[in-house]
Design a protein around this motif. Structure first.
Motif, PDB file in Angstrom:
ATOM      1  N   MET A  22       7.965   3.792   0.019  1.00 49.17           N
ATOM      2  CA  MET A  22       6.666   4.159   0.586  1.00 49.17           C
ATOM      3  C   MET A  22       6.109   5.391  -0.140  1.00 49.17           C
ATOM      4  O   MET A  22       5.933   6.453   0.457  1.00 49.17           O
ATOM      5  CB  MET A  22       6.829   4.476   2.079  1.00 49.17           C
ATOM      6  CG  MET A  22       7.214   3.300   2.923  1.00 49.17           C
ATOM      7  SD  MET A  22       5.803   2.170   3.107  1.00 49.17           S
ATOM      8  CE  MET A  22       6.645   0.607   2.918  1.00 49.17           C
ATOM      9  N   PRO A  23       5.828   5.306  -1.427  1.00 45.13           N
ATOM     10  CA  PRO A  23       5.440   6.497  -2.195  1.00 45.13           C
ATOM     11  C   PRO A  23       4.072   7.048  -1.776  1.00 45.13           C
ATOM     12  O   PRO A  23       3.100   6.307  -1.648  1.00 45.13           O
ATOM     13  CB  PRO A  23       5.411   5.982  -3.632  1.00 45.13           C
ATOM     14  CG  PRO A  23       5.120   4.524  -3.500  1.00 45.13           C
ATOM     15  CD  PRO A  23       5.808   4.088  -2.246  1.00 45.13           C
ATOM     16  N   HIS A  24       4.045   8.351  -1.538  1.00 44.23           N
ATOM     17  CA  HIS A  24       2.789   9.078  -1.328  1.00 44.23           C
ATOM     18  C   HIS A  24       2.004   8.599  -0.113  1.00 44.23           C
ATOM     19  O   HIS A  24       0.786   8.787  -0.045  1.00 44.23           O
ATOM     20  CB  HIS A  24       1.893   8.989  -2.572  1.00 44.23           C
ATOM     21  CG  HIS A  24       2.611   9.266  -3.847  1.00 44.23           C
ATOM     22  ND1 HIS A  24       3.269  10.462  -4.096  1.00 44.23           N
ATOM     23  CD2 HIS A  24       2.800   8.501  -4.949  1.00 44.23           C
ATOM     24  CE1 HIS A  24       3.821  10.413  -5.297  1.00 44.23           C
ATOM     25  NE2 HIS A  24       3.561   9.240  -5.829  1.00 44.23           N
ATOM     26  N   LEU A  25       2.666   7.974   0.865  1.00 44.98           N
ATOM     27  CA  LEU A  25       1.976   7.508   2.058  1.00 44.98           C
ATOM     28  C   LEU A  25       2.234   8.445   3.219  1.00 44.98           C
ATOM     29  O   LEU A  25       3.344   8.973   3.378  1.00 44.98           O
ATOM     30  CB  LEU A  25       2.432   6.098   2.436  1.00 44.98           C
ATOM     31  CG  LEU A  25       1.952   4.954   1.551  1.00 44.98           C
ATOM     32  CD1 LEU A  25       2.498   3.636   2.075  1.00 44.98           C
ATOM     33  CD2 LEU A  25       0.439   4.889   1.492  1.00 44.98           C
ATOM     34  N   ASP A  26       1.218   8.644   4.051  1.00 45.06           N
ATOM     35  CA  ASP A  26       1.399   9.440   5.256  1.00 45.06           C
ATOM     36  C   ASP A  26       2.413   8.768   6.167  1.00 45.06           C
ATOM     37  O   ASP A  26       2.544   7.529   6.169  1.00 45.06           O
ATOM     38  CB  ASP A  26       0.068   9.591   6.000  1.00 45.06           C
ATOM     39  CG  ASP A  26      -0.923  10.459   5.254  1.00 45.06           C
ATOM     40  OD1 ASP A  26      -0.472  11.280   4.428  1.00 45.06           O
ATOM     41  OD2 ASP A  26      -2.135  10.298   5.485  1.00 45.06           O
ATOM     42  N   PRO A  27       3.152   9.543   6.960  1.00 43.39           N
ATOM     43  CA  PRO A  27       4.147   8.964   7.866  1.00 43.39           C
ATOM     44  C   PRO A  27       3.497   8.343   9.102  1.00 43.39           C
ATOM     45  O   PRO A  27       3.652   8.799  10.238  1.00 43.39           O
ATOM     46  CB  PRO A  27       5.023  10.172   8.224  1.00 43.39           C
ATOM     47  CG  PRO A  27       4.111  11.342   8.106  1.00 43.39           C
ATOM     48  CD  PRO A  27       3.188  11.018   6.965  1.00 43.39           C
ATOM     49  N   ASP A  28       2.757   7.266   8.868  1.00 36.58           N
ATOM     50  CA  ASP A  28       2.060   6.535   9.921  1.00 36.58           C
ATOM     51  C   ASP A  28       2.566   5.086   9.908  1.00 36.58           C
ATOM     52  O   ASP A  28       2.503   4.411   8.877  1.00 36.58           O
ATOM     53  CB  ASP A  28       0.551   6.585   9.690  1.00 36.58           C
ATOM     54  CG  ASP A  28      -0.222   5.762  10.699  1.00 36.58           C
ATOM     55  OD1 ASP A  28      -0.403   4.550  10.465  1.00 36.58           O
ATOM     56  OD2 ASP A  28      -0.618   6.339  11.735  1.00 36.58           O
ATOM     57  N   ARG A  29       3.059   4.604  11.037  1.00 39.02           N
ATOM     58  CA  ARG A  29       3.687   3.281  11.109  1.00 39.02           C
ATOM     59  C   ARG A  29       2.764   2.171  10.622  1.00 39.02           C
ATOM     60  O   ARG A  29       3.166   1.304   9.838  1.00 39.02           O
ATOM     61  CB  ARG A  29       4.116   3.012  12.556  1.00 39.02           C
ATOM     62  CG  ARG A  29       4.768   1.649  12.790  1.00 39.02           C
ATOM     63  CD  ARG A  29       5.060   1.449  14.270  1.00 39.02           C
ATOM     64  NE  ARG A  29       5.645   0.163  14.553  1.00 39.02           N
ATOM     65  CZ  ARG A  29       6.954  -0.060  14.690  1.00 39.02           C
ATOM     66  NH1 ARG A  29       7.811   0.933  14.552  1.00 39.02           N
ATOM     67  NH2 ARG A  29       7.414  -1.257  14.966  1.00 39.02           N
ATOM     68  N   PHE A  30       1.509   2.192  11.061  1.00 39.12           N
ATOM     69  CA  PHE A  30       0.615   1.083  10.737  1.00 39.12           C
ATOM     70  C   PHE A  30       0.063   1.186   9.324  1.00 39.12           C
ATOM     71  O   PHE A  30      -0.156   0.164   8.660  1.00 39.12           O
ATOM     72  CB  PHE A  30      -0.497   1.004  11.786  1.00 39.12           C
ATOM     73  CG  PHE A  30       0.038   0.760  13.166  1.00 39.12           C
ATOM     74  CD1 PHE A  30       0.675  -0.434  13.474  1.00 39.12           C
ATOM     75  CD2 PHE A  30      -0.048   1.740  14.141  1.00 39.12           C
ATOM     76  CE1 PHE A  30       1.202  -0.659  14.740  1.00 39.12           C
ATOM     77  CE2 PHE A  30       0.476   1.525  15.407  1.00 39.12           C
ATOM     78  CZ  PHE A  30       1.100   0.327  15.704  1.00 39.12           C
ATOM     79  N   LEU A  31      -0.150   2.388   8.830  1.00 39.58           N
ATOM     80  CA  LEU A  31      -0.531   2.562   7.445  1.00 39.58           C
ATOM     81  C   LEU A  31       0.566   2.049   6.519  1.00 39.58           C
ATOM     82  O   LEU A  31       0.313   1.320   5.551  1.00 39.58           O
ATOM     83  CB  LEU A  31      -0.825   4.038   7.158  1.00 39.58           C
ATOM     84  CG  LEU A  31      -1.190   4.386   5.710  1.00 39.58           C
ATOM     85  CD1 LEU A  31      -2.515   3.763   5.327  1.00 39.58           C
ATOM     86  CD2 LEU A  31      -1.235   5.906   5.534  1.00 39.58           C
ATOM     87  N   GLN A  32       1.798   2.413   6.829  1.00 35.85           N
ATOM     88  CA  GLN A  32       2.914   1.960   6.011  1.00 35.85           C
ATOM     89  C   GLN A  32       3.166   0.469   6.176  1.00 35.85           C
ATOM     90  O   GLN A  32       3.536  -0.216   5.221  1.00 35.85           O
ATOM     91  CB  GLN A  32       4.162   2.768   6.343  1.00 35.85           C
ATOM     92  CG  GLN A  32       4.050   4.229   5.935  1.00 35.85           C
ATOM     93  CD  GLN A  32       5.380   4.947   5.907  1.00 35.85           C
ATOM     94  OE1 GLN A  32       6.436   4.354   6.111  1.00 35.85           O
ATOM     95  NE2 GLN A  32       5.336   6.239   5.635  1.00 35.85           N
ATOM     96  N   GLY A  33       2.954  -0.057   7.397  1.00 33.14           N
ATOM     97  CA  GLY A  33       3.115  -1.486   7.608  1.00 33.14           C
ATOM     98  C   GLY A  33       2.134  -2.305   6.789  1.00 33.14           C
ATOM     99  O   GLY A  33       2.486  -3.354   6.234  1.00 33.14           O
ATOM    100  N   ARG A  34       0.910  -1.820   6.697  1.00 34.92           N
ATOM    101  CA  ARG A  34      -0.095  -2.519   5.897  1.00 34.92           C
ATOM    102  C   ARG A  34       0.276  -2.482   4.407  1.00 34.92           C
ATOM    103  O   ARG A  34       0.175  -3.506   3.706  1.00 34.92           O
ATOM    104  CB  ARG A  34      -1.457  -1.884   6.136  1.00 34.92           C
ATOM    105  CG  ARG A  34      -2.610  -2.656   5.522  1.00 34.92           C
ATOM    106  CD  ARG A  34      -3.942  -1.997   5.816  1.00 34.92           C
ATOM    107  NE  ARG A  34      -5.028  -2.857   5.385  1.00 34.92           N
ATOM    108  CZ  ARG A  34      -5.641  -3.743   6.164  1.00 34.92           C
ATOM    109  NH1 ARG A  34      -5.282  -3.879   7.425  1.00 34.92           N
ATOM    110  NH2 ARG A  34      -6.625  -4.491   5.682  1.00 34.92           N
TER     111      ARG A  34
END
Length: 260
Positions: free
Chosen positions: A121-133
């Motif tokens: 999950m490079p450079h992504l905010d620690p948000d479940r749905f953002l990372q899920g997408r």
């Protein structure tokens, strides 16, 4: 190796492998069981149980509605954990067609503390749905595969046009056949795999955009009479290499598929 149970006493582990400074992956053992005759349809990894150290690992048991007792053993290795999963029928009626569903993920969001494996999950905010997408549209279309009798096959339902808005947030559709023995995912740049493997026939599940996770459904028993126990063995971990060498590696660390 560190085994952290953020939900106290539950079979839900954040596992930090030796040399890693943050959790490497999360595994739910199991997320659920399904069987004819088993009336509980909730999440098994939220049920507290009893746990104790076991050699270089940990072992424990949860009890569900005085119907089944689920036993779990984890044993540490350099870059993976061996898993033993057992189900005992402690009820009064025979269970049939018994399957587990085991979830492995590269994050724990939200969590206390929440975390993610930044390699996936490079450079992504620690948000479940953002990372899920991101997981559904960027990582899994080419990076998530199941090891079957025909080799490594894609698990994504629409690998050429992945659209997170076109599927439910949580929809783990299983494969038609139980012809898998492992699944693995790598980040877009490749080189590292998170894997889950079982010495039992498995269905593999299509990913969904609700979380950065992958699912296998290992088979436990055709029939489980009162008092009987079904046991399967597997492994979860990280592997640096390519898919052909990973397949050989999994052959080394899991026994041949068999129904227990």
């Amino acid at each position: 190796m560190v085994y952290a149970q953020q939900t106290a006493g539950c079979s839900d582990f954040d596992i930090t492998l030796p040399g890693d400074t943050a959790p490497s992956f999360r595994v739910l053992l199991p997320e659920w069981l399904r069987a004819v005759g088993l009336d509980y349809h909730g999440l098994f990894h939220t049920i507290p149980g009893r746990w104790e150290p076991w050699g270089e690992g940990v072992q424990g048991q949860i009890t569900v509605m005085d119907t089944v007792a689920v036993g779990v053993r984890l044993l540490a290795h350099a870059r993976h954990v061996d898993v033993t999963l057992s189900v005992q029928n402690i009820g009064s009626r025979t269970l049939t067609d018994v399957w587990a569903n085991v979830c492995t993920s590269v994050n724990h969001l939200p969590g206390s503390p929440g975390w993610c494996n930044w390699t996936f999950m490079p450079h992504l905010d620690p948000d479940r749905f953002l990372q899920g997408r991101y997981w559904y549209e960027q990582v899994t279309p080419r990076g998530l595969r199941a090891l079957t009798d025909e080799g490594w096959v894609p698990m994504h339902p629409q690998p050429d046009q992945p659209n997170a808005d076109s599927v439910p947030l949580y929809s783990f559709v299983p494969s038609a056949q139980a012809n898998a023995r492992a699944c693995a995912v790598c980040p877009p740049e490749g080189g590292l795999f998170l894997f889950q493997a079982w010495a039992s026939p498995c269905r593999y599940c299509a990913p969904c955009p609700g979380n950065a996770c992958m699912h296998l459904e290992p088979f436990l028993a055709e029939t489980l009479p009162p008092g009987d126990v079904a046991t399967i063995r597997g492994a979860v971990g990280l592997y640096a290499g390519d898919l052909p060498s990973l397949a050989s590696h999994l052959e080394e660390i899991t026994c041949k598929r068999q129904r227990t």
